[in-house]
Design a protein around this motif. Structure first.
Motif, PDB file in Angstrom:
ATOM      1  N   SER A   1      29.179  46.268  41.031  1.00 55.87           N
ATOM      2  CA  SER A   1      29.006  47.104  42.840  1.00 55.87           C
ATOM      3  C   SER A   1      30.034  46.610  43.122  1.00 55.87           C
ATOM      4  O   SER A   1      31.014  47.429  43.754  1.00 55.87           O
ATOM      5  N   MET A   2      31.154  45.608  42.886  1.00 61.21           N
ATOM      6  CA  MET A   2      32.780  44.715  43.116  1.00 61.21           C
ATOM      7  C   MET A   2      33.769  46.531  42.647  1.00 61.21           C
ATOM      8  O   MET A   2      34.413  46.734  43.126  1.00 61.21           O
ATOM      9  N   ALA A   3      33.465  46.541  41.431  1.00 59.67           N
ATOM     10  CA  ALA A   3      34.615  48.158  41.067  1.00 59.67           C
ATOM     11  C   ALA A   3      34.473  48.695  42.339  1.00 59.67           C
ATOM     12  O   ALA A   3      35.180  49.734  42.948  1.00 59.67           O
ATOM     13  N   VAL A   4      33.342  48.986  42.784  1.00 57.00           N
ATOM     14  CA  VAL A   4      33.267  50.208  43.469  1.00 57.00           C
ATOM     15  C   VAL A   4      33.544  49.958  44.798  1.00 57.00           C
ATOM     16  O   VAL A   4      34.347  51.018  46.013  1.00 57.00           O
ATOM     17  N   LYS A   5      33.748  48.200  45.502  1.00 54.86           N
ATOM     18  CA  LYS A   5      34.343  48.060  46.879  1.00 54.86           C
ATOM     19  C   LYS A   5      36.072  48.523  46.597  1.00 54.86           C
ATOM     20  O   LYS A   5      36.691  48.843  47.292  1.00 54.86           O
ATOM     21  N   LEU A   6      36.142  47.803  44.907  1.00 57.35           N
ATOM     22  CA  LEU A   6      37.206  47.873  45.167  1.00 57.35           C
ATOM     23  C   LEU A   6      38.494  48.842  44.732  1.00 57.35           C
ATOM     24  O   LEU A   6      39.284  49.395  45.187  1.00 57.35           O
ATOM     25  N   ILE A   7      37.511  50.337  44.442  1.00 60.31           N
ATOM     26  CA  ILE A   7      38.727  51.974  44.602  1.00 60.31           C
ATOM     27  C   ILE A   7      38.767  52.078  46.137  1.00 60.31           C
ATOM     28  O   ILE A   7      39.657  52.865  46.080  1.00 60.31           O
ATOM     29  N   ASP A   8      37.707  52.640  47.064  1.00 61.58           N
ATOM     30  CA  ASP A   8      38.424  52.320  48.144  1.00 61.58           C
ATOM     31  C   ASP A   8      40.136  51.917  48.256  1.00 61.58           C
ATOM     32  O   ASP A   8      40.425  53.359  48.270  1.00 61.58           O
ATOM     33  N   GLU A   9      40.036  50.981  48.095  1.00 61.89           N
ATOM     34  CA  GLU A   9      41.519  50.796  48.026  1.00 61.89           C
ATOM     35  C   GLU A   9      42.020  51.266  47.051  1.00 61.89           C
ATOM     36  O   GLU A   9      43.424  51.848  46.740  1.00 61.89           O
ATOM     37  N   PHE A  10      41.740  51.158  45.684  1.00 61.76           N
ATOM     38  CA  PHE A  10      43.233  51.402  44.570  1.00 61.76           C
ATOM     39  C   PHE A  10      43.616  52.782  44.567  1.00 61.76           C
ATOM     40  O   PHE A  10      44.630  53.332  44.491  1.00 61.76           O
ATOM     41  N   LYS A  11      42.380  53.847  45.431  1.00 60.14           N
ATOM     42  CA  LYS A  11      42.378  55.114  45.578  1.00 60.14           C
ATOM     43  C   LYS A  11      43.634  55.394  46.729  1.00 60.14           C
ATOM     44  O   LYS A  11      44.659  55.721  46.317  1.00 60.14           O
ATOM     45  N   GLU A  12      43.634  54.383  47.626  1.00 62.81           N
ATOM     46  CA  GLU A  12      44.948  54.884  48.418  1.00 62.81           C
ATOM     47  C   GLU A  12      45.852  54.543  48.681  1.00 62.81           C
ATOM     48  O   GLU A  12      47.016  54.946  48.425  1.00 62.81           O
ATOM     49  N   MET A  13      46.373  53.300  47.761  1.00 62.19           N
ATOM     50  CA  MET A  13      47.235  52.747  46.827  1.00 62.19           C
ATOM     51  C   MET A  13      47.685  53.943  45.579  1.00 62.19           C
ATOM     52  O   MET A  13      48.998  53.579  45.764  1.00 62.19           O
ATOM     53  N   SER A  14      46.806  54.143  45.552  1.00 61.22           N
ATOM     54  CA  SER A  14      47.265  54.636  43.761  1.00 61.22           C
ATOM     55  C   SER A  14      47.999  56.118  43.979  1.00 61.22           C
ATOM     56  O   SER A  14      48.300  56.869  43.262  1.00 61.22           O
ATOM     57  N   ARG A  15      46.771  56.896  45.254  1.00 63.08           N
ATOM     58  CA  ARG A  15      47.459  58.378  45.480  1.00 63.08           C
ATOM     59  C   ARG A  15      48.690  59.006  45.297  1.00 63.08           C
ATOM     60  O   ARG A  15      49.027  59.446  44.653  1.00 63.08           O
TER      61      ARG A  15
ATOM     62  N   GLY B   1      37.628  41.380  51.056  1.00 62.35           N
ATOM     63  CA  GLY B   1      38.997  42.592  50.419  1.00 62.35           C
ATOM     64  C   GLY B   1      39.971  41.897  49.660  1.00 62.35           C
ATOM     65  O   GLY B   1      40.354  42.622  49.008  1.00 62.35           O
ATOM     66  N   ASP B   2      40.013  41.104  49.936  1.00 70.44           N
ATOM     67  CA  ASP B   2      41.324  39.611  48.957  1.00 70.44           C
ATOM     68  C   ASP B   2      41.140  39.824  47.454  1.00 70.44           C
ATOM     69  O   ASP B   2      42.266  39.547  46.950  1.00 70.44           O
ATOM     70  N   LEU B   3      39.768  39.727  46.964  1.00 67.38           N
ATOM     71  CA  LEU B   3      39.818  39.994  45.205  1.00 67.38           C
ATOM     72  C   LEU B   3      40.580  41.146  45.284  1.00 67.38           C
ATOM     73  O   LEU B   3      40.628  40.927  43.490  1.00 67.38           O
ATOM     74  N   TYR B   4      40.558  42.250  45.497  1.00 62.76           N
ATOM     75  CA  TYR B   4      41.215  43.172  44.908  1.00 62.76           C
ATOM     76  C   TYR B   4      42.508  42.379  44.912  1.00 62.76           C
ATOM     77  O   TYR B   4      43.415  42.919  43.541  1.00 62.76           O
ATOM     78  N   GLU B   5      43.441  42.056  45.698  1.00 60.18           N
ATOM     79  CA  GLU B   5      44.416  41.268  46.146  1.00 60.18           C
ATOM     80  C   GLU B   5      45.204  40.740  45.107  1.00 60.18           C
ATOM     81  O   GLU B   5      45.522  40.305  43.802  1.00 60.18           O
ATOM     82  N   SER B   6      44.389  39.761  44.730  1.00 60.59           N
ATOM     83  CA  SER B   6      43.614  38.662  43.262  1.00 60.59           C
ATOM     84  C   SER B   6      43.886  39.453  42.178  1.00 60.59           C
ATOM     85  O   SER B   6      44.390  38.566  41.310  1.00 60.59           O
TER      86      SER B   6
ATOM     87  N   LYS C   1      44.990  42.085  41.513  1.00 59.06           N
ATOM     88  CA  LYS C   1      46.182  43.390  41.249  1.00 59.06           C
ATOM     89  C   LYS C   1      47.159  41.909  41.163  1.00 59.06           C
ATOM     90  O   LYS C   1      48.302  42.167  39.884  1.00 59.06           O
ATOM     91  N   ASN C   2      47.137  40.288  41.509  1.00 61.03           N
ATOM     92  CA  ASN C   2      48.055  39.365  40.622  1.00 61.03           C
ATOM     93  C   ASN C   2      47.366  38.761  39.920  1.00 61.03           C
ATOM     94  O   ASN C   2      48.464  37.620  39.533  1.00 61.03           O
ATOM     95  N   GLY C   3      46.818  39.190  39.083  1.00 61.67           N
ATOM     96  CA  GLY C   3      46.647  38.669  37.629  1.00 61.67           C
ATOM     97  C   GLY C   3      45.641  37.815  37.309  1.00 61.67           C
ATOM     98  O   GLY C   3      45.121  36.964  36.327  1.00 61.67           O
ATOM     99  N   ALA C   4      44.715  37.908  38.075  1.00 60.16           N
ATOM    100  CA  ALA C   4      43.263  37.208  38.199  1.00 60.16           C
ATOM    101  C   ALA C   4      42.573  37.703  36.954  1.00 60.16           C
ATOM    102  O   ALA C   4      42.428  39.208  36.924  1.00 60.16           O
ATOM    103  N   SER C   5      41.638  37.120  36.315  1.00 59.07           N
ATOM    104  CA  SER C   5      40.875  37.337  35.070  1.00 59.07           C
ATOM    105  C   SER C   5      39.515  38.343  35.710  1.00 59.07           C
ATOM    106  O   SER C   5      38.944  38.538  34.913  1.00 59.07           O
ATOM    107  N   GLY C   6      39.274  37.833  37.212  1.00 63.67           N
ATOM    108  CA  GLY C   6      37.984  38.292  37.347  1.00 63.67           C
ATOM    109  C   GLY C   6      37.688  37.383  39.199  1.00 63.67           C
ATOM    110  O   GLY C   6      38.356  36.547  39.205  1.00 63.67           O
ATOM    111  N   TYR C   7      36.503  37.130  38.972  1.00 66.56           N
ATOM    112  CA  TYR C   7      35.987  36.422  39.936  1.00 66.56           C
ATOM    113  C   TYR C   7      34.169  36.023  39.799  1.00 66.56           C
ATOM    114  O   TYR C   7      33.749  36.920  39.232  1.00 66.56           O
ATOM    115  N   LEU C   8      33.718  35.207  40.595  1.00 65.25           N
ATOM    116  CA  LEU C   8      32.583  34.707  40.280  1.00 65.25           C
ATOM    117  C   LEU C   8      32.191  34.158  41.524  1.00 65.25           C
ATOM    118  O   LEU C   8      33.288  33.309  42.568  1.00 65.25           O
TER     119      LEU C   8
END
Length: 233
Positions: free
Chosen positions: A145-159, A105-110, A112-119
């Protein structure tokens, strides 16, 4: 995970300087191994390593690398906190989060906090080297696949935010570019598909980010998925 694996940098401006990398991981064997393997890669130079988030921040400030490979889970200051601190102190540095699982779940935060991605930590050394080159070029690492997982959190936050602002209109061409970017294509490959120049793609991406008030390609991908511009199952 990414397009263009293993193809050489033909056609792009050659960097005279090697890409300067700092490796941060609290597992010494993993860190040393990664440092050694990256050290023999063409055009990449490891300029420092650290075993915790506090040492990481210090070494990034003193060595001003281009790219930091940063473990998500570490003692003393988590990878997330280190990511925020590093971006605050050295905004130009590109950060790739290293993670054991894409369920974090943390990857979404990272992001948002300026990371360019994850490996993922089980990536091949070729993938790691490719990732370093891609983010050094200013692009993001995205796996749908990661983008999809991020979306649910994103939806809540951005609504809440979204209710206040009408969605800006993107042109048809901008939408096409956004779709390709969201599929993980880099500028060069997107340009080829659309038969336009790489520079034109760069300008489109810049305009898209400005119009949508987003800060990175990664956020643009989340936006695209959220607004159902992509069919990712």
């Amino acid at each position: 995970m990414m397009g263009h694996m293993g193809q050489g940098p033909a056609g792009e401006q050659e960097r005279d300087e090697p890409i300067r990398v700092v490796v941060v991981d609290d597992q010494e064997l993993f860190r040393r191994g990664l440092t050694m393997l990256l050290g023999v890669e063409d055009g990449i130079e490891v300029v420092g390593e650290a075993g915790d988030g506090i040492a990481a921040t210090d070494i990034v400030v003193s060595s001003a690398p281009d790219v930091v490979l940063l473990d998500v889970r570490m003692p003393k200051r988590s990878g997330l906190q280190a990511c925020m601190k590093i971006k605050e102190l050295v905004p130009t540095v590109k950060i790739i989060m290293l993670t054991v699982s894409d369920e974090e779940g943390d990857l979404y935060e990272s992001v948002k906090n300026g990371a360019s991605g994850y490996l993922l930590k089980d990536s091949s050394i070729d993938e790691v080297a490719q990732a370093v080159r891609v983010v050094a070029e200013g692009q993001s690492l995205i796996s749908p696949s990661m983008a999809v997982k991020l979306i649910d959190e994103f939806k809540e936050m951005s609504r809440a935010e979204r209710d206040q602002v009408p969605t800006p209109r993107l042109t048809d061409r901008e939408l096409e570019v956004l779709r390709l970017v969201a599929q993980g294509l880099n500028n060069r490959d997107a340009a080829r598909q659309l038969f336009i120049s790489e520079n034109t793609v760069k300008n489109h991406v810049r305009n898209i980010l400005e119009k949508l008030q987003l800060h990175s390609r990664m956020e643009a991908v989340m936006y695209a998925v959220r607004e159902k511009l992509l069919d990712i199952t």
